[in-house]
Design a protein around this motif. Structure first.
Motif, mmCIF file in Angstrom:
data_model
loop_
_atom_site.group_PDB
_atom_site.id
_atom_site.type_symbol
_atom_site.label_atom_id
_atom_site.label_comp_id
_atom_site.label_asym_id
_atom_site.label_seq_id
_atom_site.Cartn_x
_atom_site.Cartn_y
_atom_site.Cartn_z
ATOM 1 N N GLN A 1 43.876 71.191 81.474
ATOM 2 C CA GLN A 1 42.452 71.382 81.733
ATOM 3 C C GLN A 1 41.678 70.077 81.647
ATOM 4 N N GLN B 1 37.915 69.239 80.658
ATOM 5 C CA GLN B 1 36.867 70.009 80.004
ATOM 6 C C GLN B 1 35.736 69.134 79.498
ATOM 7 N N GLY B 2 34.647 69.799 79.123
ATOM 8 C CA GLY B 2 33.539 69.145 78.430
ATOM 9 C C GLY B 2 32.466 68.641 79.374
ATOM 10 N N GLY B 3 31.246 68.523 78.840
ATOM 11 C CA GLY B 3 30.114 68.045 79.632
ATOM 12 C C GLY B 3 29.806 68.966 80.794
ATOM 13 N N GLY B 4 30.072 70.243 80.631
ATOM 14 C CA GLY B 4 29.779 71.226 81.667
ATOM 15 C C GLY B 4 30.907 71.434 82.667
ATOM 16 N N GLU C 1 34.746 72.529 83.760
ATOM 17 C CA GLU C 1 35.849 73.386 83.333
ATOM 18 C C GLU C 1 36.770 73.606 84.529
ATOM 19 N N LYS D 1 34.126 62.834 72.245
ATOM 20 C CA LYS D 1 35.432 63.504 72.232
ATOM 21 C C LYS D 1 35.443 64.808 73.028
ATOM 22 N N SER D 2 34.244 65.319 73.320
ATOM 23 C CA SER D 2 34.232 66.595 74.048
ATOM 24 C C SER D 2 34.619 66.403 75.519
ATOM 25 N N ARG E 1 37.136 65.565 77.848
ATOM 26 C CA ARG E 1 38.554 65.504 77.502
ATOM 27 C C ARG E 1 39.472 66.129 78.545
#
Lengths: 134, 115
Positions: free
Chosen positions: B11, B13-16, B18, B85-86, B88
């Motif tokens: 995946q 992911q993060g910052g909106g 997905e 870190k989000s 990712r």
């Protein structure tokens, strides 16, 4: 949800844990004690859900994650990733994710990425306690 | 549909964002197949999302390349920078085994046929 926390006057815990296996295991035990205590207060059972060993049976010491806990009664999970402190980086970031431990049955997962300090440990404890409210 | 023994997901992911690529199959996914999925995931991202995750993708690629088979359940999060870190790339091995070398897979299959 992605939140970052930093307190510049903090005291860091278990510094050097990635270079020292004994310290690493003490750090993992710290997380176990914290989560065990929260689970006990809430009368919840939990078990690890991430395999921390490689295919040769050797334990991985990368702290990605350092600890995981699945709470079957709530179908929720907590995964802790730990890093060494870094000057410009937040000490704690967390987000919510999902993981299909059983195909077609997603489990809600709280992920905490943390450089462990007195403040970030307290924040992690609060986040996990809130997460397990049901 | 019944789920296959070997399954997982990669995946971004993060910052909106997905986006993901997943596998579910009877045989363990090979390293080469894993890298193909990783590249397919990269190709789905906007240039800015890809740039933010450049190092994260490099770490994920190294993880797959260095693997000698990974047993479930395994979940790794790779970031480009600890400052955020989000943002990712996550690799999840949810069932069975993943990222085996082809030669090992052929050997295992040959032994199984002999038994």
């Amino acid at each position: 949800m992605e939140i970052a926390v930093k307190n510049k006057n903090d005291k860091y815990l278990f510094v050097g844990f990635l270079e020292n296996k004994r310290l690493y295991n003490l750090t993992a035990a710290y997380w176990h004690r914290m989560i065990h205590k929260i689970a006990e207060e809430k009368q919840l059972g939990f078990r690890p859900y991430i395999n921390l060993y490689d295919t040769h049976g050797h334990k991985e010491y990368d702290a990605n994650p350092i600890f995981s806990a699945f709470f079957p009664e709530l179908n929720k999970a907590v995964r802790i990733i730990q890093d060494e402190p870094e000057a410009e980086a937040p000490d704690l970031t967390y987000w919510e994710d999902r993981i299909e431990l059983k195909a077609g049955h997603p489990t809600k997962e709280l992920v905490i990425a943390v450089a462990l300090s007195v403040s970030s440990a307290a924040e992690a404890k609060r986040l996990i306690t809130d997460w397990l409210k049901g | 549909m019944a789920s296959k023994k070997h399954r997982g997901r990669i995946q971004a992911q993060g910052g909106g964002l997905e986006e993901s690529e997943s596998w579910s199959q009877d045989e363990p996914i090979t390293k080469a197949e894993g890298l193909t999925l990783l590249n397919r995931l990269k190709s789905k991202l906007a240039k800015s999302d890809l740039e933010k995750r450049e190092k994260a993708f490099e770490k994920a690629e190294r993880y797959i390349n260095n693997a000698s088979g990974i047993d479930a359940v395994k979940k790794k999060s790779f970031y480009s920078t600890r400052k955020d870190k989000s943002i990712r790339v996550d690799i999840e091995v949810l069932g069975g085994r993943a990222f085996v070398a082809v030669i090992l897979l052929i050997l295992a299959f040959s032994i199984w046929k002999l038994l």
